[in-house]
Design a protein around this motif. Sequence first.
Motif, PDB file in Angstrom:
ATOM      1  N   ARG A   1       0.830  -1.200   0.000  1.00  9.64           N
ATOM      2  CA  ARG A   1       0.000   0.000   0.000  1.00  9.64           C
ATOM      3  C   ARG A   1       0.865   1.250   0.000  1.00  9.64           C
ATOM      4  O   ARG A   1       0.526   2.269  -0.610  1.00  9.64           O
ATOM      5  CB  ARG A   1      -0.891  -0.027   1.249  1.00  9.64           C
ATOM      6  CG  ARG A   1      -1.824   1.160   1.396  1.00  9.64           C
ATOM      7  CD  ARG A   1      -2.654   0.984   2.667  1.00  9.64           C
ATOM      8  NE  ARG A   1      -3.628   2.042   2.808  1.00  9.64           N
ATOM      9  CZ  ARG A   1      -3.372   3.242   3.335  1.00  9.64           C
ATOM     10  NH1 ARG A   1      -2.141   3.512   3.754  1.00  9.64           N
ATOM     11  NH2 ARG A   1      -4.326   4.148   3.435  1.00  9.64           N
ATOM     12  N   LEU A   2       2.016   1.172   0.674  1.00  7.53           N
ATOM     13  CA  LEU A   2       2.902   2.338   0.760  1.00  7.53           C
ATOM     14  C   LEU A   2       3.455   2.726  -0.599  1.00  7.53           C
ATOM     15  O   LEU A   2       3.634   3.915  -0.906  1.00  7.53           O
ATOM     16  CB  LEU A   2       4.061   2.034   1.726  1.00  7.53           C
ATOM     17  CG  LEU A   2       3.691   1.921   3.205  1.00  7.53           C
ATOM     18  CD1 LEU A   2       4.901   1.482   4.015  1.00  7.53           C
ATOM     19  CD2 LEU A   2       3.152   3.255   3.714  1.00  7.53           C
ATOM     20  N   VAL A   3       3.777   1.730  -1.461  1.00  6.81           N
ATOM     21  CA  VAL A   3       4.292   2.024  -2.788  1.00  6.81           C
ATOM     22  C   VAL A   3       3.248   2.784  -3.599  1.00  6.81           C
ATOM     23  O   VAL A   3       3.526   3.824  -4.222  1.00  6.81           O
ATOM     24  CB  VAL A   3       4.684   0.722  -3.521  1.00  6.81           C
ATOM     25  CG1 VAL A   3       5.085   1.029  -4.952  1.00  6.81           C
ATOM     26  CG2 VAL A   3       5.815   0.033  -2.803  1.00  6.81           C
ATOM     27  N   ALA A   4       2.017   2.251  -3.612  1.00 13.33           N
ATOM     28  CA  ALA A   4       0.955   2.899  -4.366  1.00 13.33           C
ATOM     29  C   ALA A   4       0.686   4.301  -3.827  1.00 13.33           C
ATOM     30  O   ALA A   4       0.496   5.255  -4.595  1.00 13.33           O
ATOM     31  CB  ALA A   4      -0.308   2.052  -4.322  1.00 13.33           C
ATOM     32  N   PHE A   5       0.664   4.427  -2.502  1.00  7.51           N
ATOM     33  CA  PHE A   5       0.416   5.738  -1.891  1.00  7.51           C
ATOM     34  C   PHE A   5       1.475   6.753  -2.332  1.00  7.51           C
ATOM     35  O   PHE A   5       1.159   7.868  -2.739  1.00  7.51           O
ATOM     36  CB  PHE A   5       0.406   5.614  -0.365  1.00  7.51           C
ATOM     37  CG  PHE A   5       0.230   6.923   0.351  1.00  7.51           C
ATOM     38  CD1 PHE A   5      -1.027   7.481   0.508  1.00  7.51           C
ATOM     39  CD2 PHE A   5       1.335   7.608   0.854  1.00  7.51           C
ATOM     40  CE1 PHE A   5      -1.193   8.699   1.161  1.00  7.51           C
ATOM     41  CE2 PHE A   5       1.179   8.827   1.498  1.00  7.51           C
ATOM     42  CZ  PHE A   5      -0.089   9.378   1.653  1.00  7.51           C
ATOM     43  N   ALA A   6       2.767   6.356  -2.262  1.00  8.85           N
ATOM     44  CA  ALA A   6       3.850   7.274  -2.617  1.00  8.85           C
ATOM     45  C   ALA A   6       3.794   7.674  -4.084  1.00  8.85           C
ATOM     46  O   ALA A   6       3.955   8.858  -4.432  1.00  8.85           O
ATOM     47  CB  ALA A   6       5.192   6.621  -2.300  1.00  8.85           C
ATOM     48  N   ALA A   7       3.540   6.702  -4.966  1.00  4.06           N
ATOM     49  CA  ALA A   7       3.520   7.000  -6.391  1.00  4.06           C
ATOM     50  C   ALA A   7       2.339   7.891  -6.755  1.00  4.06           C
ATOM     51  O   ALA A   7       2.470   8.856  -7.525  1.00  4.06           O
ATOM     52  CB  ALA A   7       3.465   5.700  -7.200  1.00  4.06           C
ATOM     53  N   ILE A   8       1.163   7.591  -6.191  1.00  8.22           N
ATOM     54  CA  ILE A   8      -0.024   8.388  -6.516  1.00  8.22           C
ATOM     55  C   ILE A   8       0.095   9.795  -5.934  1.00  8.22           C
ATOM     56  O   ILE A   8      -0.213  10.789  -6.611  1.00  8.22           O
ATOM     57  CB  ILE A   8      -1.295   7.671  -6.018  1.00  8.22           C
ATOM     58  CG1 ILE A   8      -1.503   6.383  -6.835  1.00  8.22           C
ATOM     59  CG2 ILE A   8      -2.520   8.579  -6.135  1.00  8.22           C
ATOM     60  CD1 ILE A   8      -2.608   5.483  -6.309  1.00  8.22           C
ATOM     61  N   GLN A   9       0.580   9.899  -4.693  1.00  7.28           N
ATOM     62  CA  GLN A   9       0.818  11.225  -4.118  1.00  7.28           C
ATOM     63  C   GLN A   9       1.829  12.005  -4.950  1.00  7.28           C
ATOM     64  O   GLN A   9       1.676  13.210  -5.190  1.00  7.28           O
ATOM     65  CB  GLN A   9       1.320  11.092  -2.679  1.00  7.28           C
ATOM     66  CG  GLN A   9       0.265  10.681  -1.679  1.00  7.28           C
ATOM     67  CD  GLN A   9      -0.814  11.740  -1.527  1.00  7.28           C
ATOM     68  OE1 GLN A   9      -1.919  11.575  -2.053  1.00  7.28           O
ATOM     69  NE2 GLN A   9      -0.509  12.810  -0.840  1.00  7.28           N
ATOM     70  N   GLY A  10       2.872  11.308  -5.389  1.00 11.62           N
ATOM     71  CA  GLY A  10       3.874  11.963  -6.236  1.00 11.62           C
ATOM     72  C   GLY A  10       3.280  12.458  -7.535  1.00 11.62           C
ATOM     73  O   GLY A  10       3.623  13.541  -8.022  1.00 11.62           O
ATOM     74  N   GLY A  11       2.379  11.650  -8.130  1.00  7.21           N
ATOM     75  CA  GLY A  11       1.730  12.066  -9.369  1.00  7.21           C
ATOM     76  C   GLY A  11       0.949  13.345  -9.194  1.00  7.21           C
ATOM     77  O   GLY A  11       1.066  14.294 -10.002  1.00  7.21           O
ATOM     78  N   TYR A  12       0.135  13.417  -8.132  1.00  7.31           N
ATOM     79  CA  TYR A  12      -0.638  14.631  -7.867  1.00  7.31           C
ATOM     80  C   TYR A  12       0.277  15.830  -7.626  1.00  7.31           C
ATOM     81  O   TYR A  12       0.031  16.939  -8.129  1.00  7.31           O
ATOM     82  CB  TYR A  12      -1.544  14.426  -6.657  1.00  7.31           C
ATOM     83  CG  TYR A  12      -2.868  13.774  -6.987  1.00  7.31           C
ATOM     84  CD1 TYR A  12      -3.953  14.544  -7.407  1.00  7.31           C
ATOM     85  CD2 TYR A  12      -3.036  12.398  -6.887  1.00  7.31           C
ATOM     86  CE1 TYR A  12      -5.174  13.954  -7.720  1.00  7.31           C
ATOM     87  CE2 TYR A  12      -4.249  11.792  -7.192  1.00  7.31           C
ATOM     88  CZ  TYR A  12      -5.311  12.570  -7.613  1.00  7.31           C
ATOM     89  OH  TYR A  12      -6.521  11.991  -7.925  1.00  7.31           O
ATOM     90  N   LYS A  13       1.349  15.601  -6.872  1.00 10.59           N
ATOM     91  CA  LYS A  13       2.262  16.692  -6.538  1.00 10.59           C
ATOM     92  C   LYS A  13       2.953  17.246  -7.780  1.00 10.59           C
ATOM     93  O   LYS A  13       2.997  18.468  -7.997  1.00 10.59           O
ATOM     94  CB  LYS A  13       3.300  16.197  -5.533  1.00 10.59           C
ATOM     95  CG  LYS A  13       4.333  17.247  -5.135  1.00 10.59           C
ATOM     96  CD  LYS A  13       5.340  16.664  -4.144  1.00 10.59           C
ATOM     97  CE  LYS A  13       6.401  17.708  -3.773  1.00 10.59           C
ATOM     98  NZ  LYS A  13       7.414  17.150  -2.832  1.00 10.59           N
ATOM     99  N   VAL A  14       3.475  16.357  -8.611  1.00  5.05           N
ATOM    100  CA  VAL A  14       4.230  16.791  -9.788  1.00  5.05           C
ATOM    101  C   VAL A  14       3.320  17.460 -10.806  1.00  5.05           C
ATOM    102  O   VAL A  14       3.649  18.507 -11.366  1.00  5.05           O
ATOM    103  CB  VAL A  14       4.970  15.586 -10.423  1.00  5.05           C
ATOM    104  CG1 VAL A  14       5.587  15.975 -11.753  1.00  5.05           C
ATOM    105  CG2 VAL A  14       6.054  15.066  -9.485  1.00  5.05           C
ATOM    106  N   VAL A  15       2.157  16.869 -11.060  1.00  2.00           N
ATOM    107  CA  VAL A  15       1.233  17.456 -12.030  1.00  2.00           C
ATOM    108  C   VAL A  15       0.806  18.852 -11.581  1.00  2.00           C
ATOM    109  O   VAL A  15       0.788  19.803 -12.382  1.00  2.00           O
ATOM    110  CB  VAL A  15       0.011  16.536 -12.245  1.00  2.00           C
ATOM    111  CG1 VAL A  15      -1.075  17.260 -13.045  1.00  2.00           C
ATOM    112  CG2 VAL A  15       0.433  15.264 -12.966  1.00  2.00           C
ATOM    113  N   ALA A  16       0.458  19.003 -10.309  1.00  2.00           N
ATOM    114  CA  ALA A  16       0.040  20.311  -9.795  1.00  2.00           C
ATOM    115  C   ALA A  16       1.172  21.334  -9.910  1.00  2.00           C
ATOM    116  O   ALA A  16       0.954  22.496 -10.300  1.00  2.00           O
ATOM    117  CB  ALA A  16      -0.417  20.173  -8.342  1.00  2.00           C
TER     118      ALA A  16
END
Length: 704
Positions: free
Chosen positions: A3-18
């Motif tokens: 779950r931590l891998v998915a959380f980090a990658a998805i959070q990273g996606g939102y952060k970078v796109v924004a």
Amino acid sequence: MSRLVAFAAIQGGYKVVAEVEGELEKALQSYDASTKIGFPNTAYYLPVIYSLTGIKCETLEDLKKPMEFARGLLPPHIKGKNHLPYLGPLLDAGMAGIFAYEVKEALRILEEPDFYIPTEDPDIEAGKMWVGPADDTILRKRGVEFVDGSAPGFAAVVGAAPDAETAKLIVEDYQKKSLYIFCAAHHNGKTIIEQCLEAGMQVGWNTRIVPFGPDISSAVFALGFANRAAMAFGGVEPGDYRRMLMYNKNRIFAFVNALGDVGTEWAVAAAGCVNWGFPTLADTDIPEILPTGICTYEHVVANVPHDEICQKSVEVRGLKINITEIDIPLAFGPAFEGERVRGGDLFGQMGGGKTQCTELVKMAEMNDIEDGKVEVIGPDIGDMKEGDVLPLGILVQIAGREFQEDFEPIMERQIHHLINYIQGIMHIGQRDISWVRISKAAVEKGFTLKDIGVVLHAKFHQDFQKIVDKVQVTLYTKQEDVDKITAQAREEYKTRDARVDTMTDEDVDTFYSCSLCQSFAPSHVCTVSPERTGLCGAYNWMDCKAAFEINPTGPNQPIQKGKVLDPKLGRFEGVDEFIKVASKGAIETYNFYSMVHAPMTTCGCCECIAAMLPACNGIMTVGRDYTGDTPCGMKFTTLAGVMGGGAASPGFVGHSKFNITQKKFILGDGGLLRLVWMPKIVKDEIRERLNARGLKWALRTSLT
């Protein structure tokens, strides 16, 4: 999957796109929306976005569309302690982050046009450390190495090792395996490129240690390089995302090494790379993704020791590399071929106009030589002082049941590469104009001239097992001995050249194919004849004949030319039959001597491209080293984009530099006299042959 891998990658996606959405909005407020953007000297726009979506980003306004696409890819946030993550959302978030990173780099190049130095080697003294996205000249030059297997893949290294010594250990391990090392990002303010420089290593495309940029966003250049290779050499159409990703998984053997703490921005980049089938191996304790699926084997592997990370990466990626140790005190491999020994590093040298340096390979009788015998007759490195010069004559004698005199020049040309593969040794030229420079570092490690002989003996046995039974190497460093071997060599050269230069297509019944580039350009089939050298410039008819003798199942197969269907255009019945089968029906016919009527296919590795100039009813040609504009309105990179991938395009044709001075060059379209323009860099390179061709024509004209 954690779950931590998915959380980090998805959070990273939102952060970078924004973050990039904000940067784009700021740029649109500062510049006109029609402001041009892009990566310098490429025909692929923003290559990751273009290759996967077909979107052509040419202006600031155009960047809105891929950012909207990226925003749409972002999956829902992970909620609740019982959330069951799976690979799909992670891949989407990763791709969103990759698109955003490419837009971010395009904005950087707009706002800081001098941030990157678009050359093969960085200018460290001027503070220009980062080379940025490879231009198309570099792509096509380096792409050949991925075609012929001399570069089996690349390691995308992000972050930094604990110290410079560890960085050197990791990077040199990859160099020994002939891999490229694409470097980006920093860890705690330090980059692996800075560590390599601190360790005394040379960086740049020529040493395969490529400093893309200091941020994690710069890692997108590695993916762009892979996708451009697929479009340029594999004929993958922009927008065909499934084929693009599968092509990279199956043919571009790459992986990521994350050195340092993996935060959300690194996590989304790693997730993005998984879409390509490129796994990530980290030296820290991060959650792993071990089941197979998108990647060949594991997707994310953690806690890999630094002294094992190279071998583990190769294993996880499923890359097969044949490495054989050679008993010399220096590292050895193709990665060192581009290394330069400059003045401050120089211990001593041979040739280069300062002394005579000659190389000769001769066939020997089996009983006349002793296999493995390497002799240095005269002074060796231990007898030199720093700054000294020596004459050098290298005589390699080869005996083999299948060895022929025709193989001598082929083996002789290998000397250049093999000496250059020795770390700290530089070799330039061939025949009797060679130049060997030896670095201080090599001498400190115990290098002697005998090591050259050890390398030649080992590699000739390894690479040419079918034709080589015995190899004996003698290195002469006394002036009288070098003069003697030079006189012998020049007589040999003269005999060889006369034999090749006087051959015509009418002299032989057999031509040879070259399908080396078909792994990237499936419909391309090159046919090599005495008067139509391979368009890459690496193979002539003699070379292909010898290559077939050495490896009967290899890419150079004999073609019975059969009935001559058109002597002026150069069309042959046997060739038509062969290429129809070899191209799997994609090409049914082509002409050897015409660029207007059914020209030969072009793979993208060509040295030159010729094009019609209707305004003056003439023909131009341009080499891939020339980056300027041409009279046809297209740069070489644009022409190659049109011609590559195995296309046969009337009005254009790929060819070698040597071919320009051959008698049947575009004979069906008027011949050499039709040529009205070529860049000076090409003209200077073929000057002697061009002048000789002109004199022959003038003499023939005066007699008639």
